[in-house]
Enzyme design. Sequence first.
Site, PDB file in Angstrom:
ATOM      1  CB  VAL A  35      51.150 -67.918 127.533  1.00  0.00           C
ATOM      2  CG1 VAL A  35      51.887 -68.043 126.201  1.00  0.00           C
ATOM      3  CG2 VAL A  35      52.009 -68.476 128.667  1.00  0.00           C
ATOM      4  CD  GLU A  36      47.662 -67.744 122.982  1.00  0.00           C
ATOM      5  OE1 GLU A  36      47.554 -66.796 122.173  1.00  0.00           O
ATOM      6  OE2 GLU A  36      48.245 -68.811 122.701  1.00  0.00           O
TER       7      GLU A  36
END
Length: 336
Positions: free
Chosen positions: A130-131
């Site tokens: 996600v990051e």
Amino acid sequence: MQAVRNWAARCAPWLGAVSLFGAVQQATAGDYDGSPQVAEFVGEMTRDYGFAGEQLMGVFREVQRKQAILDAISRPAERVKPWKEYRPMFITDARIARGVDFWRQHEAVLARAEQEYGVPAQYIVAIIGVETFFGRNTGNYRVIDALSTLGFDYPPRAEFFRKELREFLLLAREEQLDPLTLKGSYAGAMGLPQFMPSSFRNYAVDFDGDGHINIWNNPDDAIGSVASYFKRHGWVAGEPVVSRAMVRGERADEGLTTGIEPVKTVAQLRALGWSGHDALRDDLPVTAFRLEGESGPEYWMGLKNFYAITRYNRSVMYAMAVHQLSEQLVQARGVK
């Protein structure tokens, strides 16, 4: 990363409190040359942390004020997307496939992190996915430019970013890294897991035991650091993360939590018409929230581990994206 450490070896004799920046070359006047704010900051770093003042000023002579950063942080917030639009940004076939590859490539390290910290491998992988899409998007700004621009030229949050600038210079000295080369996001978040400098110094770990912490291009350290972060923020090994709820009656929305802290108990929610798919103790504190899904409203109860994820990013949709990506990774990988 070895190259910047070679720089550090050349430029830092490490005599007592002598600064890492003891041999920085004099630079031509830069955006912060002569700035009273920078002079005051350098004085603090010299007085309180033992940096060599003139040499640290030499670093700041090479720092650049980035208007693009000020534009980005000052830009009006986008409309808050509902869950049905937010989820597809992170739960994609490409991200799942890349996550499965990342998991397989680093399986032994992930298993060791899970054993040591109690955080399931799929959640560690999902955070990195996600990051930064597993390292694809880690940021192209020099961290020192980002933190200086925001610390000296963005009054609404200047104090916060000057604190992070201080933490960044300290970590560069501790890790023997060239502060003028390290890259990150426009807000100064760094590496595969996008740690701010204060998070780096508090939670990042040398998970491969080489004597340095490298979250920029060492997946072992990034994996261990994410697991360390979760553990330090209350992750409980073996406990669930979130539970889907069914609601009935007119009082159901009274159970919704204001904020993200788990302050409502299961018993309190039950009295308002909530019932869970999972058997949960009556006294268990949860975060109760509603999401606008593809098929209508979804009601959820976030448990202590869900709250630990929100400590990474204070958003229930962010935590749900991490949770559901982790589920998709498990399914795609065929892990039972």
